[in-house]
Write an enzyme that holds these catalytic residues in place. Structure first.
Site, PDB file in Angstrom:
ATOM      1  N   SER A   1      -6.051  51.540  55.326  1.00 53.31           N
ATOM      2  CA  SER A   1      -5.182  50.584  54.639  1.00 53.31           C
ATOM      3  C   SER A   1      -3.795  50.551  55.285  1.00 53.31           C
ATOM      4  O   SER A   1      -3.178  49.485  55.386  1.00 53.31           O
ATOM      5  CB  SER A   1      -5.060  50.921  53.146  1.00 53.31           C
TER       6      SER A   1
ATOM      7  N   ASP B   1       0.946  57.836  56.195  1.00 52.79           N
ATOM      8  CA  ASP B   1      -0.060  57.054  56.926  1.00 52.79           C
ATOM      9  C   ASP B   1       0.560  55.898  57.693  1.00 52.79           C
ATOM     10  O   ASP B   1       0.230  55.653  58.857  1.00 52.79           O
ATOM     11  CB  ASP B   1      -1.127  56.523  55.962  1.00 52.79           C
TER      12      ASP B   1
END
Length: 391
Positions: free
Chosen positions: A138, A196
C-alpha cells in the site's frame, strides 16, 4: 515505480520501544500515467480488481469539500472528507477490503493534491508485490501516486532528461512525495508509522525506527543483499499477534523482557554490520548476518509469533545450508532467506523447488534497491510493459 519493504529485525519488539530495521525489497509497484479522455479521470488497479472512471466536473464539485489548506499540510485526512469520498464512490462505511481502501486513497490524493483543478488522466498501477503480506504494497502504491500527481500539477519537476532511462527527484522533492504518501497511508491504515512510505521514497538506506509513533531515521546506506522471499500464504491478524505478545510480557516480565532486549541488540548490531559492508565488503559479514537471522527467529518463536509453516520454511532452507527468519507480524505470512554471494545457483533452485512443493510462493530478489523512480519505457522489462498494457 517504488519498492516494497521488509522488516529485517525488530518485529514486535518495536511496539514496546525497541529498535527495528526496515529495508527496501526489490519487488516494485509501477504506475503508468497518460492524458485521459477529455473530462474523465480513470484508474485501473488490476491487483485488487479496480477499474473506475469519473467525470472531472463531478470531481471538481467534490474537491472543494476535500482539499486541505495546501500541499504542505500534514494533518490526518478528516473523517468528513473520507465520508464524502465514500459516498461519492459508493463505498460502504467501514469497508476495509483492499479495493475499497485503494479507491478511497486514490480519490483523496487526486483531489487534495490537485489544488487548482482536476486533470483528465488515465492511471494504471501494477505491482510485483502481493497484497496483505506485510511487504509495504500500500505504501509503494501511495508513493507512486504521490509522485505522479505532484508532477502533473507542477509541484515537483519532471527529472527525466532526453536519452536517460531513469531519474530521481531532489531531496526536497522526495520529502514532499513522502509527506503526501504518508497521507495516502493514513487513508488506508488510519495511524501508520510512516516507515513503509519512507522506505518506498528513499530506499537506498536502512530505516531505523523505535516505537510505534517514532520518527523514521535514514542513517546508513544498505548493501545489496540477495534473498529468497517466501509467502507461506497462511493468513494472520497482526492485531491479535501484537496483543498476544503484550499479554505474554505482562504475564512473564522477568523472562520476556530479556528476550526483547536481545532482539533490540540484534537490530543495533545488524545495523552496524550493514553500515560497514558497503565500504568494506567481506565474506566474513555473511556468517554474522546468518547468526542474527537464526537467533532472532528463535526469539520470535519465544514471543509466540511463530507458526508451523514458518518452522517448515526454516527447516527446508536449512537443509540447503541457508538461514531464514519470519518478516513482519509472523503467525504465517512471509519469511526471508539470506543468499550469501557464494551460494550456488543449484542450491537456490533446489531450495525454491522444495519451498514451492510445500505450497508456498517464492521469489528470488534482493534488499537494497532504488527508491521512487521515474522511468522511460525503454528501461522497463517486457513483463512490466505487458502488464501495464493489459490493465
Amino acid at each position: 515505480s517504488a519498492p516494497g519493504k521488509v522488516i529485517l529485525h525488530g518485529e514486535h519488539a518495536v511496539v514496546l520501544g525497541k529498535v527495528a530495521l526496515a529495508v527496501a525489497l526489490d519487488l516494485r509497484t509501477f504506475l503508468r500515467l497518460r492524458p485521459g479522455a477529455e473530462g474523465r479521470l480513470s484508474v485501473s488497479l488490476p491487483g485488487v480488481g479496480v477499474r473506475r472512471s469519473w467525470d472531472t466536473p463531478g470531481l471538481r464539485a467534490l474537491r472543494g469539500r476535500i482539499a486541505g489548506k495546501g500541499r504542505g499540510e500534514q494533518a490526518l485526512p478528516r473523517r468528513k472528507q473520507l465520508d464524502a469520498l465514500r459516498e461519492f464512490a459508493g463505498i460502504a462505511a467501514g469497508a476495509s477490503a483492499p479495493e475499497s481502501l485503494a479507491t478511497l486513497a486514490f480519490l483523496y490524493m487526486c483531489l487534495a493534491i490537485s489544488a487548482k483543478d482536476v486533470p483528465s488522466l488515465d492511471i494504471v498501477v501494477w505491482s510485483e508485490l502481493p497484497t496483505g503480506a506485510g511487504l509495504g504494497s500500500s505504501a509503494a502504491y501511495a508513493v507512486c501516486l504521490a509522485a505522479a500527481l505532484l508532477m502533473v500539477c507542477g509541484a515537483i519537476s519532471c527529472p527525466l532528461q532526453e536519452g536517460e532511462s531513469t531519474a530521481r527527484w531532489t531531496e526536497e522533492e522526495l520529502t514532499l512525495i513522502n509527506s503526501w504518501a504518508f497521507r495516502g497511508e493514513q487513508v488506508i491504515h488510519g495511524n501508520p508509522s510512516g516507515v513503509d512510505n519512507a522506505v518506498g521514497t528513499w530506499a537506498e538506506h536502512v530505516c531505523s525506527f523505535q516505537g510505534t509513533n517514532s520518527q523514521t531515521q535514514v542513517p546508513v546506506l544498505v548493501p545489496t543483499l540477495r534473498i529468497l522471499l517466501t509467502n507461506t500464504k497462511v493468513p494472520r491478524s497482526t492485531k491479535v499477534l501484537v496483543a498476544g505478545v503484550k499479554e505474554k510480557i505482562l504475564k512473564l516480565p522477568a523472562i520476556m523482557n530479556p528476550v526483547l532486549d536481545s532482539i533490540d541488540a540484534i537490530s543495533q548490531e545488524c545495523q552496524s554490520v550493514l553500515e560497514a559492508m558497503p565500504a568494506n565488503p567481506s565474506p566474513e559479514h555473511y556468517p554474522v548476518l546468518e547468526e542474527f537471522f537464526d537467533i532472532n527467529q528463535h526469539h520470535l518463536n519465544v514471543l509466540g509469533v511463530g507458526h508451523p509453516s514458518l518452522d517448515r520454511l526454516c527447516q527446508v532452507t536449512a537443509s540447503h545450508s541457508l538461514h531464514s527468519k519470519l518478516t513482519g507480524a509472523g503467525g504465517g505470512g512471509c519469511g526471508i532467506t539470506l543468499l550469501p554471494p557464494d551460494t550456488s545457483p543449484l542450491a537456490v533452485e533446489a531450495a525454491k523447488q522444495d519451498l514451492c512443493a510445500c505450497g508456498f510462493e517464492c521469489w528470488e530478489t534482493k534488499i537494497g534497491a532504488p527508491g521512487v523512480t521515474l522511468h522511460s519505457c525503454s528501461s522497463l522489462s517486457a513483463q512490466v510493459l505487458h502488464a501495464l498494457a493489459q490493465s
